[in-house]
Design a protein around this motif. Structure first.
Motif, PDB file in Angstrom:
ATOM      1  N   UNK A  79      22.067 -18.164   2.833  1.00 47.93           N
ATOM      2  CA  UNK A  79      20.971 -19.135   2.805  1.00 47.93           C
ATOM      3  C   UNK A  79      21.034 -20.027   1.579  1.00 47.93           C
ATOM      4  N   UNK A  80      20.510 -21.232   1.743  1.00 50.18           N
ATOM      5  CA  UNK A  80      20.368 -22.170   0.625  1.00 50.18           C
ATOM      6  C   UNK A  80      19.214 -21.751  -0.271  1.00 50.18           C
ATOM      7  N   UNK A  81      18.163 -21.171   0.338  1.00 47.70           N
ATOM      8  CA  UNK A  81      16.997 -20.715  -0.423  1.00 47.70           C
ATOM      9  C   UNK A  81      16.382 -19.512   0.277  1.00 47.70           C
ATOM     10  N   UNK A  82      15.846 -18.592  -0.528  1.00 50.10           N
ATOM     11  CA  UNK A  82      15.133 -17.411  -0.011  1.00 50.10           C
ATOM     12  C   UNK A  82      13.784 -17.365  -0.715  1.00 50.10           C
ATOM     13  N   UNK A  83      12.703 -17.268   0.067  1.00 50.90           N
ATOM     14  CA  UNK A  83      11.346 -17.277  -0.478  1.00 50.90           C
ATOM     15  C   UNK A  83      10.603 -16.064   0.056  1.00 50.90           C
ATOM     16  N   UNK A  84       9.976 -15.306  -0.823  1.00 49.90           N
ATOM     17  CA  UNK A  84       9.180 -14.146  -0.422  1.00 49.90           C
ATOM     18  C   UNK A  84       7.746 -14.358  -0.877  1.00 49.90           C
ATOM     19  N   UNK A  85       6.812 -14.079   0.027  1.00 50.08           N
ATOM     20  CA  UNK A  85       5.391 -14.267  -0.235  1.00 50.08           C
ATOM     21  C   UNK A  85       4.652 -12.952  -0.013  1.00 50.08           C
ATOM     22  N   UNK A  86       3.640 -12.688  -0.831  1.00 51.88           N
ATOM     23  CA  UNK A  86       2.694 -11.593  -0.587  1.00 51.88           C
ATOM     24  C   UNK A  86       1.368 -12.258  -0.241  1.00 51.88           C
ATOM     25  N   UNK A  87       0.771 -11.835   0.863  1.00 50.19           N
ATOM     26  CA  UNK A  87      -0.447 -12.453   1.373  1.00 50.19           C
ATOM     27  C   UNK A  87      -1.501 -11.394   1.615  1.00 50.19           C
ATOM     28  N   UNK A  88      -2.776 -11.757   1.426  1.00 52.44           N
ATOM     29  CA  UNK A  88      -3.844 -10.790   1.693  1.00 52.44           C
ATOM     30  C   UNK A  88      -4.291 -10.885   3.153  1.00 52.44           C
TER      31      UNK A  88
ATOM     32  N   UNK B 150       0.544  -7.900   2.576  1.00 54.91           N
ATOM     33  CA  UNK B 150       1.864  -7.721   3.175  1.00 54.91           C
ATOM     34  C   UNK B 150       2.843  -8.694   2.549  1.00 54.91           C
ATOM     35  N   UNK B 151       4.107  -8.409   2.733  1.00 56.07           N
ATOM     36  CA  UNK B 151       5.163  -9.284   2.253  1.00 56.07           C
ATOM     37  C   UNK B 151       5.909  -9.882   3.427  1.00 56.07           C
TER      38      UNK B 151
ATOM     39  N   UNK C  51       6.856  -4.321  -0.485  1.00 51.62           N
ATOM     40  CA  UNK C  51       5.427  -4.646  -0.523  1.00 51.62           C
ATOM     41  C   UNK C  51       4.694  -3.975   0.635  1.00 51.62           C
ATOM     42  N   UNK C  52       5.276  -4.017   1.823  1.00 48.32           N
ATOM     43  CA  UNK C  52       4.641  -3.403   2.989  1.00 48.32           C
ATOM     44  C   UNK C  52       4.545  -1.887   2.836  1.00 48.32           C
ATOM     45  N   UNK C  53       5.606  -1.277   2.291  1.00 38.69           N
ATOM     46  CA  UNK C  53       5.577   0.170   2.057  1.00 38.69           C
ATOM     47  C   UNK C  53       4.520   0.540   1.027  1.00 38.69           C
ATOM     48  N   UNK C  54       4.412  -0.261  -0.041  1.00 37.63           N
ATOM     49  CA  UNK C  54       3.413   0.004  -1.082  1.00 37.63           C
ATOM     50  C   UNK C  54       2.005  -0.080  -0.511  1.00 37.63           C
ATOM     51  N   UNK C  55       1.745  -1.084   0.318  1.00 37.73           N
ATOM     52  CA  UNK C  55       0.412  -1.222   0.907  1.00 37.73           C
ATOM     53  C   UNK C  55       0.084  -0.029   1.794  1.00 37.73           C
ATOM     54  N   UNK C  56       1.032   0.375   2.634  1.00 33.08           N
ATOM     55  CA  UNK C  56       0.771   1.502   3.543  1.00 33.08           C
ATOM     56  C   UNK C  56       0.588   2.802   2.773  1.00 33.08           C
ATOM     57  N   UNK C  57       1.307   2.976   1.657  1.00 34.79           N
ATOM     58  CA  UNK C  57       1.135   4.183   0.844  1.00 34.79           C
ATOM     59  C   UNK C  57      -0.241   4.191   0.185  1.00 34.79           C
ATOM     60  N   UNK C  58      -0.698   3.036  -0.304  1.00 37.71           N
ATOM     61  CA  UNK C  58      -2.040   2.958  -0.901  1.00 37.71           C
ATOM     62  C   UNK C  58      -3.112   3.250   0.138  1.00 37.71           C
ATOM     63  N   UNK C  59      -2.935   2.740   1.347  1.00 36.07           N
ATOM     64  CA  UNK C  59      -3.885   3.022   2.429  1.00 36.07           C
ATOM     65  C   UNK C  59      -3.873   4.512   2.746  1.00 36.07           C
ATOM     66  N   UNK C  60      -2.675   5.092   2.828  1.00 32.67           N
ATOM     67  CA  UNK C  60      -2.551   6.516   3.149  1.00 32.67           C
ATOM     68  C   UNK C  60      -3.210   7.382   2.081  1.00 32.67           C
ATOM     69  N   UNK C  61      -3.187   6.926   0.830  1.00 35.48           N
ATOM     70  CA  UNK C  61      -3.800   7.682  -0.266  1.00 35.48           C
ATOM     71  C   UNK C  61      -5.308   7.457  -0.342  1.00 35.48           C
TER      72      UNK C  61
ATOM     73  N   UNK D 260       2.244 -13.061   8.901  1.00 39.20           N
ATOM     74  CA  UNK D 260       1.450 -11.985   8.310  1.00 39.20           C
ATOM     75  C   UNK D 260       0.463 -11.405   9.325  1.00 39.20           C
ATOM     76  N   UNK D 261       0.010 -12.202  10.262  1.00 34.83           N
ATOM     77  CA  UNK D 261      -0.906 -11.704  11.284  1.00 34.83           C
ATOM     78  C   UNK D 261      -0.261 -10.598  12.110  1.00 34.83           C
ATOM     79  N   UNK D 262       1.030 -10.741  12.375  1.00 35.26           N
ATOM     80  CA  UNK D 262       1.764  -9.707  13.126  1.00 35.26           C
ATOM     81  C   UNK D 262       1.902  -8.432  12.290  1.00 35.26           C
ATOM     82  N   UNK D 263       2.150  -8.600  11.001  1.00 32.82           N
ATOM     83  CA  UNK D 263       2.284  -7.432  10.123  1.00 32.82           C
ATOM     84  C   UNK D 263       0.942  -6.698  10.025  1.00 32.82           C
ATOM     85  N   UNK D 264      -0.162  -7.443   9.845  1.00 33.46           N
ATOM     86  CA  UNK D 264      -1.475  -6.804   9.739  1.00 33.46           C
ATOM     87  C   UNK D 264      -1.877  -6.143  11.056  1.00 33.46           C
ATOM     88  N   UNK D 265      -1.492  -6.740  12.162  1.00 28.34           N
ATOM     89  CA  UNK D 265      -1.760  -6.106  13.458  1.00 28.34           C
ATOM     90  C   UNK D 265      -0.983  -4.791  13.563  1.00 28.34           C
ATOM     91  N   UNK D 266       0.265  -4.797  13.082  1.00 27.94           N
ATOM     92  CA  UNK D 266       1.054  -3.572  13.079  1.00 27.94           C
ATOM     93  C   UNK D 266       0.405  -2.507  12.205  1.00 27.94           C
TER      94      UNK D 266
END
Length: 197
Positions: free
Chosen positions: A139-148, A115-116, A96-106, A179-185
């Motif tokens: 892990x007992x559970x794995x959860x992935x979120x995409x956030x704006x 971000x994911x 998800x992070x790679x897809x977002x950065x590629x869309x921004x780059x384009x 996600x705040x750390x990812x968006x700052x990055x």
């Protein structure tokens, strides 16, 4: 001609996020990003995070479609190609992070960045952010979120394993904070890239 080929920007940054009050597992691994990798596409990016394919494709596509302003370009096809070079865990979030950065780059117009973030719950209920492949397996559970990036709204979620409603809310809150750390990055990566051009 060779000088023009060397204009691609390489961005490597380390987030170095410290462990928070939730414990030592509540931190993200270091990020690295490289944009403008490919010569022919309008945009490309490699996103590294830490050292089920059709379902994953559908989740990424739905997330991209939720933010891309496609109405601005009604007869345009946007193709996002993601190639997994290695899987150190949290693969969907990294895609998800790679897809977002590629869309921004384009230069694709979007209503928000996204971000994911992946969370894992171990057998005693301890929350781990950005789990490694080994941590995911145990892990007992794995959860992935995409956030704006505007309101940290949930765009997509996928889960595997057993968890309670309270644990789901705890993981979502941790993902929103992370996600705040990812968006700052993202911002720092883009500032570095465009300040050099």
């Amino acid at each position: 001609m060779e000088g023009a080929m060397q204009t691609e920007t390489k961005i490597r940054a380390e987030s170095g996020i410290e462990s928070g009050p939730r414990g030592p597992g509540c931190s993200l691994r270091n990020f690295a990003c490289e944009q403008n990798l490919l010569s022919r596409p309008d945009g490309s990016a490699s996103f590294l995070q830490g050292v089920a394919e059709k379902s994953r494709e559908r989740l990424i596509r739905n997330t991209c479609e939720a933010v891309v302003l496609g109405a601005l370009h009604p007869r345009t096809s946007i193709t996002v190609v993601l190639q997994v070079v290695s899987d150190a865990g949290s693969l969907l979030a990294c895609c998800l992070n790679a897809a977002c950065m590629a869309l921004v780059d384009a230069g694709v117009p979007m209503r928000a960045l996204f971000c994911g973030v992946t969370c894992a719950l171990d057998s005693d209920g301890t929350l781990l952010l950005d789990p490694t492949a080994k941590q995911e397996k145990e892990a007992r559970a794995v959860l992935t979120f995409a956030l704006d990036s505007v309101e940290q709204k949930l765009l997509m979620s996928t889960t595997k394993g057993l968890y309670s409603d309270a644990e789901l809310q705890q993981c979502l809150a941790a993902a929103q904070a992370a996600s705040q750390h990812v968006f700052r990055f993202y911002r720092e990566s883009l500032q570095r890239r465009y300040s050099k051009s």
